[in-house]
Design a protein around this motif. Structure first.
Motif, PDB file in Angstrom:
ATOM      1  N   CYS A  60      48.069 142.132  21.741  1.00  0.00           N
ATOM      2  CA  CYS A  60      48.676 143.344  22.179  1.00  0.00           C
ATOM      3  C   CYS A  60      49.976 143.221  21.474  1.00  0.00           C
ATOM      4  O   CYS A  60      50.819 144.211  21.029  1.00  0.00           O
ATOM      5  CB  CYS A  60      48.683 143.330  23.626  1.00  0.00           C
ATOM      6  SG  CYS A  60      47.283 144.082  24.221  1.00  0.00           S
ATOM      7  N   GLY A 151      48.179 149.536  24.814  1.00  0.00           N
ATOM      8  CA  GLY A 151      46.892 149.487  25.363  1.00  0.00           C
ATOM      9  C   GLY A 151      45.876 150.361  24.558  1.00  0.00           C
ATOM     10  O   GLY A 151      46.031 150.393  23.447  1.00  0.00           O
ATOM     11  N   THR A 152      44.792 151.040  25.218  1.00  0.00           N
ATOM     12  CA  THR A 152      44.189 151.763  24.275  1.00  0.00           C
ATOM     13  C   THR A 152      43.806 152.761  24.534  1.00  0.00           C
ATOM     14  O   THR A 152      43.476 153.218  25.994  1.00  0.00           O
ATOM     15  CB  THR A 152      42.428 150.896  24.432  1.00  0.00           C
ATOM     16  OG1 THR A 152      42.304 150.676  25.811  1.00  0.00           O
ATOM     17  CG2 THR A 152      42.502 149.472  23.611  1.00  0.00           C
ATOM     18  N   THR A 153      43.934 153.942  23.855  1.00  0.00           N
ATOM     19  CA  THR A 153      43.499 155.349  24.209  1.00  0.00           C
ATOM     20  C   THR A 153      42.715 155.931  23.109  1.00  0.00           C
ATOM     21  O   THR A 153      42.545 155.542  21.846  1.00  0.00           O
ATOM     22  CB  THR A 153      44.800 156.317  24.439  1.00  0.00           C
ATOM     23  OG1 THR A 153      45.488 156.152  23.225  1.00  0.00           O
ATOM     24  CG2 THR A 153      45.609 155.762  25.637  1.00  0.00           C
ATOM     25  N   GLU A 165      32.844 152.343  21.561  1.00  0.00           N
ATOM     26  CA  GLU A 165      32.832 150.961  22.603  1.00  0.00           C
ATOM     27  C   GLU A 165      31.717 150.694  23.122  1.00  0.00           C
ATOM     28  O   GLU A 165      31.427 149.439  22.865  1.00  0.00           O
ATOM     29  CB  GLU A 165      33.590 151.457  23.892  1.00  0.00           C
ATOM     30  CG  GLU A 165      34.985 151.828  23.583  1.00  0.00           C
ATOM     31  CD  GLU A 165      35.741 150.471  23.278  1.00  0.00           C
ATOM     32  OE1 GLU A 165      35.514 149.280  23.878  1.00  0.00           O
ATOM     33  OE2 GLU A 165      36.843 150.598  22.504  1.00  0.00           O
ATOM     34  N   SER A 212      38.353 148.184  22.502  1.00  0.00           N
ATOM     35  CA  SER A 212      38.676 147.452  23.749  1.00  0.00           C
ATOM     36  C   SER A 212      37.705 146.182  23.852  1.00  0.00           C
ATOM     37  O   SER A 212      37.753 145.126  23.729  1.00  0.00           O
ATOM     38  CB  SER A 212      38.833 148.231  24.718  1.00  0.00           C
ATOM     39  OG  SER A 212      38.912 147.256  26.101  1.00  0.00           O
ATOM     40  N   SER A 218      42.020 146.939  28.637  1.00  0.00           N
ATOM     41  CA  SER A 218      42.694 148.061  28.666  1.00  0.00           C
ATOM     42  C   SER A 218      43.437 148.275  30.179  1.00  0.00           C
ATOM     43  O   SER A 218      44.199 149.239  29.997  1.00  0.00           O
ATOM     44  CB  SER A 218      41.322 149.197  28.477  1.00  0.00           C
ATOM     45  OG  SER A 218      40.970 148.980  27.367  1.00  0.00           O
ATOM     46  N   ILE A 231      40.971 156.117  30.532  1.00  0.00           N
ATOM     47  CA  ILE A 231      40.730 154.908  30.639  1.00  0.00           C
ATOM     48  C   ILE A 231      39.334 154.679  31.257  1.00  0.00           C
ATOM     49  O   ILE A 231      38.761 153.444  31.173  1.00  0.00           O
ATOM     50  CB  ILE A 231      41.813 154.538  32.000  1.00  0.00           C
ATOM     51  CG1 ILE A 231      41.697 152.994  32.220  1.00  0.00           C
ATOM     52  CG2 ILE A 231      41.367 155.239  33.266  1.00  0.00           C
ATOM     53  CD1 ILE A 231      42.171 152.008  31.211  1.00  0.00           C
ATOM     54  N   TYR A 234      37.115 152.785  28.729  1.00  0.00           N
ATOM     55  CA  TYR A 234      37.086 151.589  28.518  1.00  0.00           C
ATOM     56  C   TYR A 234      36.533 150.722  29.575  1.00  0.00           C
ATOM     57  O   TYR A 234      36.814 149.401  29.718  1.00  0.00           O
ATOM     58  CB  TYR A 234      38.653 151.326  28.203  1.00  0.00           C
ATOM     59  CG  TYR A 234      39.288 152.123  27.058  1.00  0.00           C
ATOM     60  CD1 TYR A 234      38.761 151.676  25.757  1.00  0.00           C
ATOM     61  CD2 TYR A 234      39.824 153.166  27.227  1.00  0.00           C
ATOM     62  CE1 TYR A 234      39.023 152.363  24.594  1.00  0.00           C
ATOM     63  CE2 TYR A 234      40.374 153.909  26.148  1.00  0.00           C
ATOM     64  CZ  TYR A 234      39.985 153.593  24.906  1.00  0.00           C
ATOM     65  OH  TYR A 234      40.156 154.300  23.761  1.00  0.00           O
TER      66      TYR A 234
END
Length: 283
Positions: A60, A151-153, A165, A212, A218, A231, A234
């Motif tokens: 990150c 983060g992951t979006t 994913e 992710s 995440s 969210i 993930y």
């Protein structure tokens, strides 16, 4: 010549090493600090927490640095960093904890009886703790702007990110099962194979979902930064993909044994067939 007191002390140390130490106050079995199994479990949890911490911190951090410093790292650099840190931590802690670093991997190992169920909540807790601590560290180190969110979006739709994913998580677990759990594979290459898989997956799905493959990856940044957009993708996606990848590889591995047994049986029947017996008697 040793004294009686020294002999008693040596005996007590020996009992403690075997997990049979007693409390000096009430004669109660001391379990927490003297049981080898508890100590071993504690070491595993520390290894999982530290491994997850540095994976999230390094992976990150490079995202934040790339945004804040004018793209100096580049997208290929981000992909390679994720793969390298996973590989390094596998070789550093794999012999201690198994190097899961991923709640979905831990649950999948337990489902296929390669990991005890009672340790699953503890492993997940250690992984989430490592992720949250790493995210807090990054928040303190950098002035994280919305553009530099680590983060992951989902980039476009949640459905597209979910499919990505599932696919990359499937590949990850398929490779893990092949190189880390199958005795026929070369175990020393497990870290390299998994690290290279991470690099490939980030290249493919990074622009779509953030790649992710790991609920802890995440959840940590989401909790610390308060960003929960998509969210659920993930959490659901990695669990589905990793469970499917583990199931498919285990199905392949289980069908290998009957085939080998059939081959051996056929070879045995050929050696004891009447024709062979007759030829042997003539000779």
């Amino acid at each position: 010549m040793t004294s009686h007191a020294e002999e008693i002390e040596d005996e007590q140390i020996s009992r403690i090493e075997k997990g049979k130490g007693r409390d000096c106050h009430g004669g109660i079995e001391t379990v927490i600090c003297t049981s080898p199994s508890i100590v071993c479990l504690g070491q595993k949890l520390i290894a999982e927490m530290i491994g997850t911490y540095f994976i999230i911190f390094s992976g990150c951090a490079v995202v934040v640095v790339n945004v804040l410093y004018g793209g100096i790292v580049t997208f290929p650099g981000i992909c390679v960093t994720w793969g390298l840190i996973v590989m390094v931590m596998i070789y550093s802690t794999g012999h201690i904890s198994g190097a899961h670093f991923n709640p979905a991997v831990t649950v999948t190992f337990a489902i296929f009886r390669r990991f005890p169920w009672y340790q699953v909540p503890l492993y997940i807790g250690a992984q989430l703790t490592g992720s949250i601590l790493a995210s807090l560290t990054l928040k303190l180190m950098f002035k994280v702007t919305p553009e530099a969110y680590f983060g992951t979006t989902p980039h476009d739709s949640s459905g597209q990110a979910l499919v990505a994913e599932i696919i990359i998580s499937f590949l990850l677990m398929f490779v893990i099962s092949g190189v880390a759990t199958d005795s026929r594979a070369t175990g020393e290459l497990a870290g390299i194979a998994v690290g290279m898989t991470i690099i490939l997956n980030v290249f493919v799905a990074g622009p779509i979902s953030g790649a992710s493959m790991n609920p802890a990856r995440s959840l940590g940044p989401a909790i610390v930064m308060g960003v929960y957009k998509g969210i659920w993708v993930y959490i659901v996606g990695p669990f589905i993909g990793i469970l499917a990848g583990g199931f498919v590889y285990n199905f392949m591995r289980f069908t290998d044994k009957p085939l080998r047994e059939l081959t051996r049986s056929a070879s045995f029947l050929r050696t004891v067939s009447p024709n062979n017996s007759a030829s042997n008697s003539k000779s």
